[in-house]
Design a protein around this motif. Structure first.
Motif, short mmCIF file in Angstrom:
data_model
loop_
_atom_site.label_atom_id
_atom_site.label_comp_id
_atom_site.label_asym_id
_atom_site.label_seq_id
_atom_site.Cartn_x
_atom_site.Cartn_y
_atom_site.Cartn_z
N UNK A 1 0.85 -1.19 0.00
CA UNK A 1 0.00 0.00 0.00
C UNK A 1 0.89 1.23 0.00
N UNK A 2 0.62 2.16 -0.92
CA UNK A 2 1.43 3.36 -1.03
C UNK A 2 1.46 4.12 0.30
N UNK A 3 2.66 4.58 0.65
CA UNK A 3 2.80 5.38 1.86
C UNK A 3 2.96 4.57 3.12
N UNK A 4 3.00 3.23 2.99
CA UNK A 4 3.17 2.36 4.15
C UNK A 4 4.43 1.54 3.99
N UNK A 5 5.23 1.54 5.02
CA UNK A 5 6.55 0.89 4.94
C UNK A 5 6.50 -0.59 5.28
N UNK A 6 5.33 -1.08 5.65
CA UNK A 6 5.23 -2.48 6.09
C UNK A 6 5.57 -3.45 4.97
N UNK B 116 5.02 -7.10 3.34
CA UNK B 116 3.92 -8.06 3.34
C UNK B 116 4.42 -9.45 3.71
N UNK B 117 4.17 -9.84 4.94
CA UNK B 117 4.49 -11.19 5.39
C UNK B 117 3.27 -12.10 5.33
N UNK B 118 2.20 -11.62 4.76
CA UNK B 118 0.95 -12.37 4.65
C UNK B 118 -0.26 -11.60 5.10
N UNK B 119 -0.08 -10.70 6.06
CA UNK B 119 -1.22 -9.95 6.59
C UNK B 119 -1.78 -8.97 5.56
N UNK B 120 -0.90 -8.27 4.84
CA UNK B 120 -1.38 -7.33 3.83
C UNK B 120 -2.08 -8.06 2.69
N UNK B 121 -1.57 -9.21 2.33
CA UNK B 121 -2.21 -10.02 1.29
C UNK B 121 -3.62 -10.41 1.71
N UNK B 122 -3.76 -10.87 2.94
CA UNK B 122 -5.08 -11.27 3.42
C UNK B 122 -6.03 -10.09 3.53
N UNK B 123 -5.49 -8.94 3.95
CA UNK B 123 -6.31 -7.74 4.03
C UNK B 123 -6.80 -7.34 2.64
N UNK B 124 -5.90 -7.37 1.67
CA UNK B 124 -6.25 -7.03 0.29
C UNK B 124 -7.31 -8.00 -0.25
N UNK B 125 -7.12 -9.29 -0.05
CA UNK B 125 -8.06 -10.28 -0.56
C UNK B 125 -9.42 -10.17 0.14
#
Length: 335
Positions: A63-68, A70-79
């Motif tokens: 996600x633009x502007x976020x330094x995190x 993706x260890x899996x959580x961002x993928x799940x949030x996106x899906x």
């Protein structure tokens, strides 16, 4: 899941999910970089723009502007956001029994194929199941055919066509004449009269369903990822809970609280007491939110629900589907 002469033996939903999960190409990355503004439309666009790798690769979301990372959580949030958005954007009908929305524009853009790919990736990579399909539309995914003999007015999702059916059923000899144009546009070629109401309604039902075949075919193309479509065709009854609503397995307050393992300070300290009060506050908040009947305003802030709270702290707002995640779904928190 066992092997018999080299062929996978699928006996449960878990076997299906295990199979497609093992077919994810973990050596490659399918990268999606988007903003949090209008996630569904931007997500679809960026998905279609990816040319280097196939979505069979591991999905990585930024996600633009976020330094995190993706260890899996961002993928799940996106899906989670995409599957919910897809249901509202591309499907219509009674809640949790949706049929594809008739849109030649989206069909021409190949969006239904993209939708099918996203749904397959969601199942294979830890996202929610698209359990909102109507029985007849899932049956089409399995067989590629529509069985007219099992169709009734419940199969009609289009609001205007549902209204037309109601108008025909309540019509008189005089009022039905005013519906002639709409009836003829549905492919009915018989005499328009109250004596033929049943035949007219039947024509409307067939028109509403048959015109959706192109969209369903594109969905089937997208579901070919990981050979998921082959599994659906071969094991329709086993795969059905992934697509058709059944047992209510939505996230509730009890599930969220059972998933949280707070890391508390030493007993007897002031900090320990404050932490317990915070846990009690969260528990009360979730149970009260669950008890309330929320009416959502599309333009206003979304109310707190147990599922949204879970998504906020973990990235996913659903009960884990993948067998490998079911026993590791607890969340250790530091208050």
């Amino acid at each position: 899941m066992s092997l018999d002469n080299g062929e996978e033996q699928i006996k449960s939903v878990d076997d299906v999910l295990d199979t497609i999960c093992q077919r994810v190409d973990v050596e490659k990355r399918f990268n999606i970089q988007i903003s949090r503004t209008n996630i569904v439309e931007r997500g679809l666009l960026q998905w279609q723009r990816q040319k280097k790798n196939s979505p069979t690769a591991t999905l990585k979301v930024t996600f633009f502007g976020e330094a995190r990372v993706d260890t899996g959580a961002l993928r799940k949030e996106f899906l989670t956001e995409m599957v919910a958005g897809i249901e509202g954007r591309f499907f219509e009908g009674p809640q949790h029994q949706r049929s594809p929305r008739y849109s030649l524009t989206d069909f021409d853009s190949g969006l239904y194929r993209t939708v099918g790919e996203i749904l397959a990736v969601s199942l294979a990579q830890g996202g929610p199941a698209p359990a909102f399909f109507s029985p007849w539309s899932y049956s089409y995914l399995c067989s590629g055919q529509i069985n007219p003999t099992v169709l009734n007015s419940d199969a009609v999702a289009d609001v205007q066509l549902r209204v037309l059916i109601e108008q025909v059923e309540l019509s008189t000899e005089h009022s039905i004449e005013g519906l002639s144009d709409e009836i003829c546009n549905c492919g009915y070629t018989g005499v328009i009269s109250v004596r033929n109401k049943e035949s007219i309604v039947r024509a409307i039902i067939l028109h509403a369903v048959l015109r959706l075949q192109p969209m369903l075919e594109q969905l089937r193309e997208g579901l070919q990822l990981y050979d998921l479509l082959l599994l659906i065709r071969k094991y329709p009854d086993i795969c059905q809970p992934l697509f058709v609503p059944g047992e209510d397995v939505k996230v509730n307050a009890e599930f969220v609280m059972a998933s949280i393992i707070p890391q508390l300070s030493d007993k007897g300290t002031t900090r320990h007491q404050v932490e317990l009060e915070m846990i009690n506050f969260i528990q009360d908040l979730l149970y009260e939110a669950e008890a309330e009947d929320h009416e959502e305003d599309e333009d206003g802030p979304r109310p707190i629900t147990p599922a949204r709270f879970l998504q906020w702290i973990t990235g996913q707002g659903h009960i884990p589907l993948l067998p490998s995640e079911k026993n590791t779904s607890t969340l250790r928190t530091r208050t």
